[in-house]
Design a protein around this motif. Sequence first.
Motif, PDB file in Angstrom:
ATOM      1  N   GLN A   1      84.927  45.071  -5.451  1.00  0.00           N
ATOM      2  CA  GLN A   1      85.962  45.172  -6.403  1.00  0.00           C
ATOM      3  C   GLN A   1      86.354  46.202  -6.065  1.00  0.00           C
ATOM      4  OE1 GLN A   1      85.770  45.523 -10.172  1.00  0.00           O
ATOM      5  NE2 GLN A   1      87.612  45.031 -10.877  1.00  0.00           N
ATOM      6  N   LYS A   2      88.151  46.419  -5.535  1.00  0.00           N
ATOM      7  CA  LYS A   2      88.749  47.589  -5.321  1.00  0.00           C
ATOM      8  C   LYS A   2      89.372  48.298  -6.880  1.00  0.00           C
ATOM      9  CE  LYS A   2      92.219  46.859  -2.492  1.00  0.00           C
ATOM     10  NZ  LYS A   2      93.452  45.586  -1.537  1.00  0.00           N
ATOM     11  N   ALA A   3      89.872  49.976  -6.565  1.00  0.00           N
ATOM     12  CA  ALA A   3      90.279  50.627  -7.394  1.00  0.00           C
ATOM     13  C   ALA A   3      91.049  49.606  -8.284  1.00  0.00           C
ATOM     14  CB  ALA A   3      90.677  51.674  -7.174  1.00  0.00           C
ATOM     15  N   ASP A   4      92.300  48.639  -7.656  1.00  0.00           N
ATOM     16  CA  ASP A   4      93.439  48.121  -8.997  1.00  0.00           C
ATOM     17  C   ASP A   4      92.989  47.245  -9.264  1.00  0.00           C
ATOM     18  OD1 ASP A   4      92.603  46.418  -6.498  1.00  0.00           O
ATOM     19  OD2 ASP A   4      94.474  46.524  -6.026  1.00  0.00           O
ATOM     20  N   GLY A   5      91.549  46.835  -9.244  1.00  0.00           N
ATOM     21  CA  GLY A   5      90.674  45.118 -10.118  1.00  0.00           C
ATOM     22  C   GLY A   5      90.868  44.439  -8.712  1.00  0.00           C
ATOM     23  N   THR A   6      91.325  44.527  -8.415  1.00  0.00           N
ATOM     24  CA  THR A   6      91.332  43.204  -6.978  1.00  0.00           C
ATOM     25  C   THR A   6      89.879  42.972  -6.660  1.00  0.00           C
ATOM     26  OG1 THR A   6      92.470  44.374  -5.423  1.00  0.00           O
ATOM     27  CG2 THR A   6      94.004  42.650  -6.728  1.00  0.00           C
ATOM     28  N   TRP A   7      89.856  41.925  -6.399  1.00  0.00           N
ATOM     29  CA  TRP A   7      88.351  41.509  -4.992  1.00  0.00           C
ATOM     30  C   TRP A   7      88.231  41.157  -3.834  1.00  0.00           C
ATOM     31  CZ3 TRP A   7      83.531  42.409  -6.813  1.00  0.00           C
ATOM     32  CH2 TRP A   7      83.517  42.775  -8.393  1.00  0.00           C
ATOM     33  N   ILE A   8      87.689  42.209  -2.492  1.00  0.00           N
ATOM     34  CA  ILE A   8      87.822  40.960  -1.353  1.00  0.00           C
ATOM     35  C   ILE A   8      86.407  40.631  -1.329  1.00  0.00           C
ATOM     36  CG2 ILE A   8      89.291  43.056  -0.883  1.00  0.00           C
ATOM     37  CD1 ILE A   8      87.388  44.839   0.464  1.00  0.00           C
ATOM     38  N   THR A   9      87.018  40.137   0.163  1.00  0.00           N
ATOM     39  CA  THR A   9      84.833  39.510   0.587  1.00  0.00           C
ATOM     40  C   THR A   9      84.977  40.505   1.906  1.00  0.00           C
ATOM     41  OG1 THR A   9      85.182  37.310   0.187  1.00  0.00           O
ATOM     42  CG2 THR A   9      84.041  37.043   1.084  1.00  0.00           C
ATOM     43  N   ILE A  10      83.281  40.713   1.995  1.00  0.00           N
ATOM     44  CA  ILE A  10      83.115  41.334   3.376  1.00  0.00           C
ATOM     45  C   ILE A  10      82.015  40.992   3.646  1.00  0.00           C
ATOM     46  CG2 ILE A  10      85.001  43.689   2.073  1.00  0.00           C
ATOM     47  CD1 ILE A  10      81.726  45.056   2.220  1.00  0.00           C
ATOM     48  N   ASP A  11      81.509  41.599   5.400  1.00  0.00           N
ATOM     49  CA  ASP A  11      80.079  41.409   5.414  1.00  0.00           C
ATOM     50  C   ASP A  11      79.164  42.277   5.668  1.00  0.00           C
ATOM     51  OD1 ASP A  11      80.575  38.312   6.043  1.00  0.00           O
ATOM     52  OD2 ASP A  11      81.328  38.656   7.747  1.00  0.00           O
ATOM     53  N   ALA A  12      78.225  42.637   5.001  1.00  0.00           N
ATOM     54  CA  ALA A  12      77.556  44.242   4.880  1.00  0.00           C
ATOM     55  C   ALA A  12      76.732  44.370   5.336  1.00  0.00           C
ATOM     56  CB  ALA A  12      77.807  44.596   3.671  1.00  0.00           C
ATOM     57  N   LYS A  13      75.579  45.162   5.468  1.00  0.00           N
ATOM     58  CA  LYS A  13      74.112  44.800   5.738  1.00  0.00           C
ATOM     59  C   LYS A  13      73.625  45.633   4.863  1.00  0.00           C
ATOM     60  CE  LYS A  13      75.080  45.888  10.704  1.00  0.00           C
ATOM     61  NZ  LYS A  13      74.587  46.725  12.171  1.00  0.00           N
ATOM     62  N   PHE A  14      72.359  44.633   4.612  1.00  0.00           N
ATOM     63  CA  PHE A  14      71.936  44.366   2.843  1.00  0.00           C
ATOM     64  C   PHE A  14      70.117  45.048   3.727  1.00  0.00           C
ATOM     65  CE2 PHE A  14      74.873  42.984   1.494  1.00  0.00           C
ATOM     66  CZ  PHE A  14      75.043  43.374   0.385  1.00  0.00           C
ATOM     67  N   ARG A  15      68.935  46.170   3.094  1.00  0.00           N
ATOM     68  CA  ARG A  15      67.970  46.020   3.520  1.00  0.00           C
ATOM     69  C   ARG A  15      66.169  45.175   3.000  1.00  0.00           C
ATOM     70  NH1 ARG A  15      66.937  52.496   1.122  1.00  0.00           N
ATOM     71  NH2 ARG A  15      68.543  53.243   2.679  1.00  0.00           N
ATOM     72  N   SER A  16      65.957  44.739   3.749  1.00  0.00           N
ATOM     73  CA  SER A  16      65.151  44.090   4.044  1.00  0.00           C
ATOM     74  C   SER A  16      63.523  43.991   3.670  1.00  0.00           C
ATOM     75  CB  SER A  16      65.027  42.589   4.674  1.00  0.00           C
ATOM     76  OG  SER A  16      63.863  41.949   4.728  1.00  0.00           O
ATOM     77  N   TYR A  17      62.754  43.864   2.489  1.00  0.00           N
ATOM     78  CA  TYR A  17      61.550  44.281   2.046  1.00  0.00           C
ATOM     79  C   TYR A  17      60.671  43.228   2.931  1.00  0.00           C
ATOM     80  CZ  TYR A  17      64.461  47.861   0.241  1.00  0.00           C
ATOM     81  OH  TYR A  17      65.695  48.945  -0.095  1.00  0.00           O
ATOM     82  N   ASN A  18      59.024  43.661   2.830  1.00  0.00           N
ATOM     83  CA  ASN A  18      58.007  43.086   2.725  1.00  0.00           C
ATOM     84  C   ASN A  18      57.872  42.126   1.184  1.00  0.00           C
ATOM     85  OD1 ASN A  18      58.259  42.997   5.377  1.00  0.00           O
ATOM     86  ND2 ASN A  18      57.179  45.249   5.587  1.00  0.00           N
ATOM     87  N   SER A  19      57.460  43.216   0.421  1.00  0.00           N
ATOM     88  CA  SER A  19      57.798  42.470  -0.786  1.00  0.00           C
ATOM     89  C   SER A  19      57.871  42.885  -1.929  1.00  0.00           C
ATOM     90  CB  SER A  19      56.115  42.911  -1.117  1.00  0.00           C
ATOM     91  OG  SER A  19      55.923  44.477  -1.199  1.00  0.00           O
ATOM     92  N   ALA A  20      58.339  42.862  -3.095  1.00  0.00           N
ATOM     93  CA  ALA A  20      58.882  42.457  -4.306  1.00  0.00           C
ATOM     94  C   ALA A  20      58.575  44.304  -4.949  1.00  0.00           C
ATOM     95  CB  ALA A  20      58.486  42.062  -4.688  1.00  0.00           C
ATOM     96  N   LEU A  21      57.321  44.512  -5.019  1.00  0.00           N
ATOM     97  CA  LEU A  21      57.125  45.729  -4.901  1.00  0.00           C
ATOM     98  C   LEU A  21      57.669  46.942  -3.709  1.00  0.00           C
ATOM     99  CD1 LEU A  21      54.794  48.202  -6.262  1.00  0.00           C
ATOM    100  CD2 LEU A  21      53.272  47.444  -5.085  1.00  0.00           C
ATOM    101  N   GLU A  22      57.740  46.282  -2.715  1.00  0.00           N
ATOM    102  CA  GLU A  22      58.318  47.677  -1.505  1.00  0.00           C
ATOM    103  C   GLU A  22      59.773  47.560  -2.216  1.00  0.00           C
ATOM    104  OE1 GLU A  22      59.051  47.406   3.109  1.00  0.00           O
ATOM    105  OE2 GLU A  22      57.553  46.634   2.395  1.00  0.00           O
ATOM    106  N   GLY A  23      60.204  46.855  -2.598  1.00  0.00           N
ATOM    107  CA  GLY A  23      61.911  46.365  -3.048  1.00  0.00           C
ATOM    108  C   GLY A  23      61.631  47.359  -3.903  1.00  0.00           C
ATOM    109  N   PHE A  24      60.580  47.398  -5.134  1.00  0.00           N
ATOM    110  CA  PHE A  24      61.579  48.341  -6.310  1.00  0.00           C
ATOM    111  C   PHE A  24      61.101  49.325  -6.202  1.00  0.00           C
ATOM    112  CE2 PHE A  24      61.569  44.479  -8.839  1.00  0.00           C
ATOM    113  CZ  PHE A  24      62.030  44.952 -10.386  1.00  0.00           C
ATOM    114  N   SER A  25      59.763  50.157  -5.343  1.00  0.00           N
ATOM    115  CA  SER A  25      60.121  51.465  -4.819  1.00  0.00           C
ATOM    116  C   SER A  25      60.563  52.144  -3.954  1.00  0.00           C
ATOM    117  CB  SER A  25      58.622  52.087  -4.177  1.00  0.00           C
ATOM    118  OG  SER A  25      58.527  52.655  -3.514  1.00  0.00           O
TER     119      SER A  25
END
Length: 541
Positions: A341-365
């Motif tokens: 969401q931009k500052a003017d309240g509108t929404w845009i779609t983008i491609d983004a990189k996200f971290r990946s983990y080996n387990s849920a515990l690793e993700g929470f940590s």
Amino acid sequence: MAMYNDQEEDSMPSVGRRVVETGKDFAKAMARKVLKEIAKKLIKMLVKFILKLIAKLIAAVLIYFGIPAIIIAVLVILIGGGIIYAAIHFDWLSDTSGDTASKLRAQYTSAIEKTTDLPEYRPPMIVVQAIDNIRMTKSNLENTDIKPSLASSLKPDLTYKIFINVIETKVVWDDPNPTTGDDGETRDNPIHHEDVTIDYEDVNLLVKAHAWNRIDNITYHQEQTVESSGNTTVTKTFWVMDEACKTPPASSNSGPQGGTGGVVTGGATGSTHPFFLLYGSYATEEEKKSGVPASITLAQAALESGWGRSELASVHYNFFGIKKFDGDGHDKYVTYTTKEQKADGTWITIDAKFRSYNSALEGFSDHSDFLLKNGRYKQVLQEKNPYAFANGLQAAGYATDQEYGYKLRSIMHQYNLLQFDVDKGINPVTGQPYEDVAYSGPVGGGGGGEMTGCSTPNFTKFDALLSSLNFVSDDVQIAMLSIHEADESKSYLSTYNGKFMDAYRIISESKTSMILGNQQIFALTPKYHLSILRWRNYELG
């Protein structure tokens, strides 16, 4: 043969019995005919007797009183009867002020109910009445010259969309019959069978509502239930309205323009969700290490991951939408399309990189490490009140969603997440539960006042009606003042951002007020005294 004859005699009436019954019916008919004739003769005799008696009485009255007296008596009876009829018909003999007010309210109620079948989107009666009151005052109309049809100008525009619920029924069983393999040998192990059927159900859900004072953009998420009985398992996947769209914040605690002001109404429910039961211990252990409230961690995990159902969470254990940036030391990542969401309240779609983990515990940590190592969250980490912590995350820019803080706090309230915190949601300084607080972060884009749930302020319908009635600033001021005084929640106009801001500022910033019951009127021009008196006398609000 004897059995047969007995049955034949029992099943058929005898000739003699038929003759007797026929005779009885004939006798009854003759008796009725004779009695009817006698009754006719008696009635004729009685009518003749009464007519003769009336004639004798009239003759006696004429002889005794004379013809003029009789004429006067007849006129008195006719005129008096007419007055009595009119009094009854037009309610002349009763105090109808209360009845009149009730009738007026009933007309308003009927018109308002016709605007929509959804009560939450109907224009409030006090809003319709306040506008109509000024209309009557400007035109010098009578108290009863109301126009309830004004409500139709404030009717909502509702947009629906078809969603699909899925019902999967799985039946499993084993065939115990022996089988013969390709080698001709008999095998005793049973054959496992599965029979799966999938049904689809269309549901028509409201996704947008343009009401008289706001626009609701309503969002949904999918939930799933699994029920097993014997060898049958039924899995239902269905759409549920997001909590932020269900529970608006309290109107008396609005934040600055563009914020997600307002506290979440209602206390903890005492209930929770299987998602939190599954990951609650992870969040509590992380709080002991990092100081990040477990309630915050769990609310973020649910909100960012779609309750663990997103592919980013279910496959890559990234429950918090943490992105991968160059040089952050985290090499394992995936790329997904996401919305910001931009500052003017509108929404845009983008491609983004996200971290990946080996387990849920690793993700929470890593979520705890992400907050601790990022300087922008330094001030947030000093906050002990979990609700203020949620607002701090929004203010620090954890997410671009301008409703982020409120959405977190809604989930924390709805599912009693403070029970997972180390201090169980009790402020150690006061010994009392932490209080929810309204958002007070940086100014975002668009709109004035608070945003409620999935709503944004929009008074175009309200303004259009005022303009169509040729209301000037003074007219709008007294209408708004009437609404404000009659509105116990003080929320109807709290987010006003329309074309009559000058009139609204006078109401919201000055001490202009009125006490309807005591006729105390301040800062009002004399031409509106009648308007206030009408409002008070009929108690329409």
